[in-house]
Scaffold this active site. Structure first.
Site, short mmCIF file in Angstrom:
data_model
loop_
_atom_site.label_atom_id
_atom_site.label_comp_id
_atom_site.label_asym_id
_atom_site.label_seq_id
_atom_site.Cartn_x
_atom_site.Cartn_y
_atom_site.Cartn_z
N PRO A 1 32.13 25.87 44.85
CA PRO A 1 30.93 25.98 44.53
C PRO A 1 30.55 27.13 43.20
O PRO A 1 29.63 26.63 42.59
CB PRO A 1 30.21 26.54 45.77
CG PRO A 1 31.19 26.25 46.94
CD PRO A 1 32.54 26.46 46.30
N GLU B 1 37.38 29.31 54.59
CA GLU B 1 36.29 30.03 53.77
C GLU B 1 36.50 30.00 52.36
O GLU B 1 35.66 30.09 51.48
CB GLU B 1 36.18 31.56 54.38
CG GLU B 1 35.09 32.15 54.11
CD GLU B 1 33.69 31.56 55.07
OE1 GLU B 1 34.16 30.64 56.10
OE2 GLU B 1 32.66 32.06 54.60
N ARG C 1 37.70 5.41 36.44
CA ARG C 1 37.07 4.39 35.89
C ARG C 1 36.83 4.25 34.29
O ARG C 1 36.39 3.19 33.55
CB ARG C 1 35.59 4.11 36.46
CG ARG C 1 34.92 5.24 36.87
CD ARG C 1 33.54 5.31 37.51
NE ARG C 1 32.63 4.17 36.80
CZ ARG C 1 32.39 3.07 37.20
NH1 ARG C 1 33.18 2.33 38.26
NH2 ARG C 1 31.40 2.23 36.75
N ASP D 1 26.99 1.25 31.90
CA ASP D 1 25.84 1.75 31.01
C ASP D 1 25.07 2.63 31.32
O ASP D 1 24.56 3.24 30.51
CB ASP D 1 25.13 0.29 31.23
CG ASP D 1 25.54 -0.94 30.21
OD1 ASP D 1 26.76 -0.50 29.72
OD2 ASP D 1 25.08 -2.01 30.27
C1 4GS Z 1 32.73 22.58 46.83
C2 4GS Z 1 31.55 22.09 46.06
C3 4GS Z 1 32.75 23.26 47.99
C4 4GS Z 1 33.98 25.79 49.43
C5 4GS Z 1 35.58 24.06 50.07
C6 4GS Z 1 34.53 26.71 50.88
C7 4GS Z 1 36.00 24.80 51.24
C8 4GS Z 1 34.14 24.40 49.64
N1 4GS Z 1 33.68 22.20 45.98
N2 4GS Z 1 31.95 21.62 44.76
N3 4GS Z 1 35.70 26.42 50.97
N4 4GS Z 1 30.18 22.08 46.40
N5 4GS Z 1 33.96 23.65 48.51
O1 4GS Z 1 31.72 23.47 48.64
O2 4GS Z 1 33.38 21.73 44.69
#
Ligand code: 4GS
Length: 248
Positions: free
Chosen positions: A93, A120, A158, A173
Site C-alpha cells: 500500500p 502484516e 494485453r 481504446d
Molecule cells: C496492497 C495494495 C496490499 C499489505 C499485503 C499488508 C499483505 C498487503 N498491495 N496494493 N500485507 N493495496 N498489500 O494491500 O498492493
C-alpha cells in the site's frame, strides 16, 4: 515479457495463466510467469517464513532470509538462461499507485520480478536491500500481494504486441486516449422499450466517431474531471474538444 513472481501461494496464478487473453499469451510464449515459493528455500524443517514483529503488536512479519534465498535462486536462473534480471517490485500500500502509464513502463522493462507479501508486512531490511520499486493498486489493505501482481500483469500482458486478437484490440481504446470509454450497445436494437442511440444505427462513420468522442468527453468531465485536466495538460484535447466541453 518475462515475469518472476515470489509468492507463498503460487497456485493462485492459474487465474492468469489458464484463462482468457492472458492464458493465451502465456501459451503462445508472448509472456511467461515463473513462480517461486519462499517456502521451498527454507532451511529449517518447519519451513518458517514469518515471525513475530519486534516492538510488539499483532501480526507476523516475513523474514529476510527465505526471501533473499529465493531472489538469489531466481537471479541465478536468469544468469543460467542468459536473461537480464529486471527490477524487483514489491506490492504494498505504500507504493506508487498503478496506472496505464506504469503498465507501459513495465512492458518496456522486458523483465520484472514481483514480491507478493503476506501477513502484516515484509522485514524492512529485505526491502532496503533488494526492492527497486514499490507499487500499489489502491488505498486499501489486502491479505496478500498476489491479486495486485495479477492485476498488473494482466494490464501489461494485453499490451504485448500480438496478445490481443483482432476483435479484442478495440478494448484498448478506453484508457489509451486517457479519457473514459464511451457507451457501447449490441443487439437487440430495442430491449424492453430501450433503444440504441440512432446515430449508431446510421452507418455514418464520421458522425459515429464524433458522437463517441463527445460521449467520452461528457462522461469523463462528469465522473473523472481530473482526467480531463491531465488530458488537457498533455495536449490531448483538440480545439473541437474544448469547444464541446465549454458547451456542457
Ligand atoms: C496492497 C495494495 C496490499 C499489505 C499485503 C499488508 C499483505 C498487503 N498491495 N496494493 N500485507 N493495496 N498489500 O494491500 O498492493
Amino acid at each position: 515479457m518475462r515475469f518472476d513472481v515470489v509468492s507463498l501461494f503460487p497456485e493462485m496464478f492459474t487465474a492468469l495463466t489458464q484463462w482468457g487473453i492472458t492464458g493465451r499469451a502465456c501459451e503462445q510464449g508472448l509472456a511467461s510467469i515463473n513462480l517461486w515459493n519462499p517456502r521451498d528455500f527454507c532451511s529449517d524443517p518447519r519451513k518458517t517464513v514469518d515471525d513475530r514483529t519486534y516492538g510488539g503488536g499483532p501480526g507476523m512479519v516475513m523474514m529476510v532470509k527465505p526471501l533473499e534465498d529465493t531472489i538469489t535462486a531466481l537471479k541465478s536462473a536468469h544468469h543460467a538462461q542468459n536473461i537480464q534480471s529486471g527490477p524487483i517490485c514489491l506490492l504494498a500500500p505504500q507504493g506508487e499507485i498503478f496506472c496505464q502509464k506504469i503498465a507501459e513502463d513495465i512492458l518496456n522493462y522486458g523483465n520484472l520480478t514481483f514480491i507478493c507479501g503476506r501477513y502484516e508486512a515484509v522485514d524492512q531490511r529485505f526491502i532496503d536491500r533488494n526492492v527497486d520499486l514499490q507499487l500499489s493498486i489502491g488505498d486499501f489493505v489486502l491479505s496478500g500481494g498476489e491479486l495486485p501482481a495479477m492485476t498488473m500483469m494482466d494490464a501489461v500482458i494485453r499490451l504485448i504486441p500480438g496478445a490481443l486478437g483482432d476483435g479484442e484490440s478495440a478494448i484498448q481504446d478506453s484508457f489509451m486516449n486517457s479519457l473514459l470509454d464511451y457507451p457501447h450497445y449490441t443487439r437487440p436494437e430495442i430491449y424492453e422499450n430501450l433503444s440504441v442511440p440512432d446515430v449508431l444505427l446510421g452507418g455514418h462513420h464520421a458522425k459515429i466517431a464524433n458522437w463517441r468522442r463527445q460521449k467520452s468527453l461528457e462522461l469523463t468531465l462528469k465522473l473523472r474531471p481530473d482526467l480531463i485536466e491531465s488530458a488537457r495538460a498533455n495536449g490531448l484535447l483538440s480545439k473541437e474538444d474544448e469547444q464541446f466541453l465549454r458547451g456542457l
